[in-house]
Design a protein around this motif. Sequence first.
Motif, PDB file in Angstrom:
ATOM      1  N   ARG A 251       0.839  -1.188   0.000  1.00  0.00           N
ATOM      2  CA  ARG A 251       0.000   0.000   0.000  1.00  0.00           C
ATOM      3  C   ARG A 251       0.879   1.244   0.000  1.00  0.00           C
ATOM      4  O   ARG A 251       1.865   1.331   0.746  1.00  0.00           O
ATOM      5  CB  ARG A 251      -0.882   0.002   1.251  1.00  0.00           C
ATOM      6  CG  ARG A 251      -1.621   1.295   1.550  1.00  0.00           C
ATOM      7  CD  ARG A 251      -2.831   1.461   0.709  1.00  0.00           C
ATOM      8  NE  ARG A 251      -3.588   2.680   1.035  1.00  0.00           N
ATOM      9  CZ  ARG A 251      -4.623   3.113   0.358  1.00  0.00           C
ATOM     10  NH1 ARG A 251      -5.050   2.441  -0.700  1.00  0.00           N
ATOM     11  NH2 ARG A 251      -5.255   4.212   0.697  1.00  0.00           N
ATOM     12  N   VAL A 252       0.540   2.214  -0.845  1.00  0.00           N
ATOM     13  CA  VAL A 252       1.228   3.503  -0.899  1.00  0.00           C
ATOM     14  C   VAL A 252       0.165   4.595  -0.751  1.00  0.00           C
ATOM     15  O   VAL A 252      -0.856   4.553  -1.443  1.00  0.00           O
ATOM     16  CB  VAL A 252       2.003   3.693  -2.213  1.00  0.00           C
ATOM     17  CG1 VAL A 252       2.702   5.056  -2.228  1.00  0.00           C
ATOM     18  CG2 VAL A 252       3.017   2.573  -2.412  1.00  0.00           C
ATOM     19  N   GLU A 253       0.411   5.565   0.126  1.00  0.00           N
ATOM     20  CA  GLU A 253      -0.533   6.652   0.340  1.00  0.00           C
ATOM     21  C   GLU A 253      -0.079   7.899  -0.415  1.00  0.00           C
ATOM     22  O   GLU A 253       1.117   8.182  -0.529  1.00  0.00           O
ATOM     23  CB  GLU A 253      -0.631   6.967   1.840  1.00  0.00           C
ATOM     24  CG  GLU A 253      -1.271   5.858   2.654  1.00  0.00           C
ATOM     25  CD  GLU A 253      -2.721   6.142   2.999  1.00  0.00           C
ATOM     26  OE1 GLU A 253      -3.014   7.255   3.474  1.00  0.00           O
ATOM     27  OE2 GLU A 253      -3.569   5.239   2.789  1.00  0.00           O
ATOM     28  N   PHE A 254      -1.044   8.653  -0.935  1.00  0.00           N
ATOM     29  CA  PHE A 254      -0.745   9.918  -1.597  1.00  0.00           C
ATOM     30  C   PHE A 254      -0.342  10.979  -0.565  1.00  0.00           C
ATOM     31  O   PHE A 254      -0.747  10.927   0.588  1.00  0.00           O
ATOM     32  CB  PHE A 254      -1.967  10.426  -2.373  1.00  0.00           C
ATOM     33  CG  PHE A 254      -2.324   9.603  -3.582  1.00  0.00           C
ATOM     34  CD1 PHE A 254      -1.382   9.356  -4.566  1.00  0.00           C
ATOM     35  CD2 PHE A 254      -3.606   9.096  -3.739  1.00  0.00           C
ATOM     36  CE1 PHE A 254      -1.705   8.613  -5.693  1.00  0.00           C
ATOM     37  CE2 PHE A 254      -3.944   8.354  -4.857  1.00  0.00           C
ATOM     38  CZ  PHE A 254      -2.996   8.108  -5.830  1.00  0.00           C
ATOM     39  N   ASP A 255       0.438  11.940  -1.031  1.00  0.00           N
ATOM     40  CA  ASP A 255       0.784  13.081  -0.192  1.00  0.00           C
ATOM     41  C   ASP A 255      -0.264  14.182  -0.278  1.00  0.00           C
ATOM     42  O   ASP A 255      -0.324  15.073   0.577  1.00  0.00           O
ATOM     43  CB  ASP A 255       2.157  13.649  -0.587  1.00  0.00           C
ATOM     44  CG  ASP A 255       3.282  12.667  -0.285  1.00  0.00           C
ATOM     45  OD1 ASP A 255       3.144  11.906   0.690  1.00  0.00           O
ATOM     46  OD2 ASP A 255       4.285  12.663  -1.015  1.00  0.00           O
ATOM     47  N   SER A 256      -1.082  14.161  -1.341  1.00  0.00           N
ATOM     48  CA  SER A 256      -2.133  15.168  -1.510  1.00  0.00           C
ATOM     49  C   SER A 256      -3.406  14.484  -1.983  1.00  0.00           C
ATOM     50  O   SER A 256      -3.381  13.346  -2.471  1.00  0.00           O
ATOM     51  CB  SER A 256      -1.711  16.254  -2.495  1.00  0.00           C
ATOM     52  OG  SER A 256      -1.495  15.708  -3.792  1.00  0.00           O
ATOM     53  N   ASP A 257      -4.515  15.175  -1.847  1.00  0.00           N
ATOM     54  CA  ASP A 257      -5.827  14.628  -2.190  1.00  0.00           C
ATOM     55  C   ASP A 257      -6.063  14.765  -3.694  1.00  0.00           C
ATOM     56  O   ASP A 257      -6.116  15.877  -4.223  1.00  0.00           O
ATOM     57  CB  ASP A 257      -6.905  15.381  -1.411  1.00  0.00           C
ATOM     58  CG  ASP A 257      -8.287  14.779  -1.576  1.00  0.00           C
ATOM     59  OD1 ASP A 257      -8.460  13.889  -2.434  1.00  0.00           O
ATOM     60  OD2 ASP A 257      -9.202  15.199  -0.839  1.00  0.00           O
ATOM     61  N   PRO A 258      -6.233  13.658  -4.418  1.00  0.00           N
ATOM     62  CA  PRO A 258      -6.464  13.752  -5.868  1.00  0.00           C
ATOM     63  C   PRO A 258      -7.806  14.378  -6.225  1.00  0.00           C
ATOM     64  O   PRO A 258      -8.047  14.684  -7.399  1.00  0.00           O
ATOM     65  CB  PRO A 258      -6.386  12.302  -6.338  1.00  0.00           C
ATOM     66  CG  PRO A 258      -6.671  11.485  -5.122  1.00  0.00           C
ATOM     67  CD  PRO A 258      -6.129  12.258  -3.972  1.00  0.00           C
ATOM     68  N   ALA A 259      -8.669  14.564  -5.244  1.00  0.00           N
ATOM     69  CA  ALA A 259      -9.929  15.248  -5.514  1.00  0.00           C
ATOM     70  C   ALA A 259      -9.735  16.754  -5.645  1.00  0.00           C
ATOM     71  O   ALA A 259     -10.640  17.454  -6.102  1.00  0.00           O
ATOM     72  CB  ALA A 259     -10.944  14.956  -4.411  1.00  0.00           C
ATOM     73  N   GLY A 260      -8.565  17.249  -5.261  1.00  0.00           N
ATOM     74  CA  GLY A 260      -8.283  18.673  -5.360  1.00  0.00           C
ATOM     75  C   GLY A 260      -7.693  19.055  -6.701  1.00  0.00           C
ATOM     76  O   GLY A 260      -7.692  18.277  -7.667  1.00  0.00           O
ATOM     77  N   ASP A 261      -7.163  20.265  -6.776  1.00  0.00           N
ATOM     78  CA  ASP A 261      -6.553  20.751  -8.011  1.00  0.00           C
ATOM     79  C   ASP A 261      -5.370  19.871  -8.403  1.00  0.00           C
ATOM     80  O   ASP A 261      -4.534  19.515  -7.567  1.00  0.00           O
ATOM     81  CB  ASP A 261      -6.079  22.194  -7.834  1.00  0.00           C
ATOM     82  CG  ASP A 261      -7.253  23.159  -7.637  1.00  0.00           C
ATOM     83  OD1 ASP A 261      -8.374  22.801  -8.045  1.00  0.00           O
ATOM     84  OD2 ASP A 261      -7.035  24.249  -7.073  1.00  0.00           O
ATOM     85  N   GLY A 262      -5.280  19.548  -9.666  1.00  0.00           N
ATOM     86  CA  GLY A 262      -4.168  18.723 -10.152  1.00  0.00           C
ATOM     87  C   GLY A 262      -4.514  17.261 -10.241  1.00  0.00           C
ATOM     88  O   GLY A 262      -3.864  16.509 -10.979  1.00  0.00           O
ATOM     89  N   GLY A 263      -5.509  16.808  -9.484  1.00  0.00           N
ATOM     90  CA  GLY A 263      -5.998  15.444  -9.563  1.00  0.00           C
ATOM     91  C   GLY A 263      -4.948  14.376  -9.302  1.00  0.00           C
ATOM     92  O   GLY A 263      -3.968  14.580  -8.579  1.00  0.00           O
ATOM     93  N   TYR A 264      -5.143  13.228  -9.929  1.00  0.00           N
ATOM     94  CA  TYR A 264      -4.230  12.101  -9.739  1.00  0.00           C
ATOM     95  C   TYR A 264      -2.863  12.377 -10.346  1.00  0.00           C
ATOM     96  O   TYR A 264      -1.847  11.869  -9.844  1.00  0.00           O
ATOM     97  CB  TYR A 264      -4.824  10.830 -10.349  1.00  0.00           C
ATOM     98  CG  TYR A 264      -5.874  10.191  -9.469  1.00  0.00           C
ATOM     99  CD1 TYR A 264      -5.518   9.452  -8.344  1.00  0.00           C
ATOM    100  CD2 TYR A 264      -7.228  10.323  -9.767  1.00  0.00           C
ATOM    101  CE1 TYR A 264      -6.480   8.859  -7.542  1.00  0.00           C
ATOM    102  CE2 TYR A 264      -8.193   9.741  -8.967  1.00  0.00           C
ATOM    103  CZ  TYR A 264      -7.813   9.012  -7.851  1.00  0.00           C
ATOM    104  OH  TYR A 264      -8.770   8.436  -7.050  1.00  0.00           O
ATOM    105  N   ARG A 265      -2.808  13.169 -11.415  1.00  0.00           N
ATOM    106  CA  ARG A 265      -1.515  13.472 -12.024  1.00  0.00           C
ATOM    107  C   ARG A 265      -0.605  14.145 -11.007  1.00  0.00           C
ATOM    108  O   ARG A 265       0.557  13.750 -10.839  1.00  0.00           O
ATOM    109  CB  ARG A 265      -1.684  14.368 -13.252  1.00  0.00           C
ATOM    110  CG  ARG A 265      -0.371  14.657 -13.979  1.00  0.00           C
ATOM    111  CD  ARG A 265      -0.559  15.569 -15.180  1.00  0.00           C
ATOM    112  NE  ARG A 265       0.658  15.686 -15.958  1.00  0.00           N
ATOM    113  CZ  ARG A 265       1.700  16.455 -15.623  1.00  0.00           C
ATOM    114  NH1 ARG A 265       1.642  17.189 -14.515  1.00  0.00           N
ATOM    115  NH2 ARG A 265       2.777  16.495 -16.390  1.00  0.00           N
ATOM    116  N   LYS A 266      -1.109  15.144 -10.325  1.00  0.00           N
ATOM    117  CA  LYS A 266      -0.315  15.835  -9.312  1.00  0.00           C
ATOM    118  C   LYS A 266       0.084  14.877  -8.199  1.00  0.00           C
ATOM    119  O   LYS A 266       1.237  14.893  -7.733  1.00  0.00           O
ATOM    120  CB  LYS A 266      -1.114  17.006  -8.744  1.00  0.00           C
ATOM    121  CG  LYS A 266      -0.406  17.723  -7.606  1.00  0.00           C
ATOM    122  CD  LYS A 266      -1.297  18.808  -6.993  1.00  0.00           C
ATOM    123  CE  LYS A 266      -0.614  19.456  -5.790  1.00  0.00           C
ATOM    124  NZ  LYS A 266      -1.500  20.449  -5.132  1.00  0.00           N
ATOM    125  N   ALA A 267      -0.852  14.039  -7.760  1.00  0.00           N
ATOM    126  CA  ALA A 267      -0.573  13.128  -6.655  1.00  0.00           C
ATOM    127  C   ALA A 267       0.554  12.156  -7.003  1.00  0.00           C
ATOM    128  O   ALA A 267       1.445  11.887  -6.185  1.00  0.00           O
ATOM    129  CB  ALA A 267      -1.839  12.369  -6.281  1.00  0.00           C
TER     130      ALA A 267
END
Length: 278
Positions: free
Chosen positions: A252-268
């Motif tokens: 399991r790997v956790e994101f550092d930011s919420d993909p529901a915000g600006d930038g989405g999954y690409r940013k994450a």
Amino acid sequence: MGDRRDRGRDQDRDEDGRDETENDAAASRPQGEAPRSVLREVDEAARLTARMLLRPAREASLAVLRPSDGWPAVSKTLVATDFAGCPVIFVSQLSLHARALDHDRRCSLLAARPGKGDPLAHPRISIFANAEPVERGTQAAARIRARFLARHPKAELYVDFPDFRFFRLKPEGAALNGGFGKAFELSPADFVEAEDDELEAAGIRARDHMNADHLDAVDAIAARAGAKTGGWRIATVDRRGFEIANGDQMRRVEFDSDPAGDGGYRKAFVELVSAGRT
């Protein structure tokens, strides 16, 4: 002498049958105060532990009530999670636990993280849930089928057999034990996210793009997560993070930011890759 020893033991107990040490402990508490709970206050670390136990689990112990007499029955089952984080199991109608769930929807699922030494020193979580059958031919069934096969590709041999079906275990609560002295009572909101069809679809597109064009980045992320070898792919994605798979291994790997915000999954994903490079 035996009688004297027996009388001595009797003197060490009061009319309620408690030892003197128990009486001393009770007397040390203010009158009317309940015994101190061993449960800790739920915090973000506990919620993270719950996700890290349940989300990457490929198998778990399922407890049901035997229809014939109500006795608890426990079996091993393959498991996945839907996008929101509810456990999903896939069972044959010929099995005891499938018949039990048709009779009584209540069940428990135990997921644990094995390790060296004392087994009780390692984290585990028990989910208390109601089992909901997933109707075939629905969009929900298609999404659950895809997530399950991403974790258990060999199940494709029998996933469409008519006597097999999916159950979604809707949590009513959970008991989390993070090791000695780390007990928590969780509510569903502590480890289950809101359903979001659009975000789920975006996560699938991001996963497919990473697996098709950026497997080197996936291996870099895996190395950051402690993997010793390459050859990893992304199996399932959710709002908080994702699972990477390599054969029978899953992490399991956790994101550092919420993909529901600006930038989405690409940013994450970019953030994770950049963090690994630095």
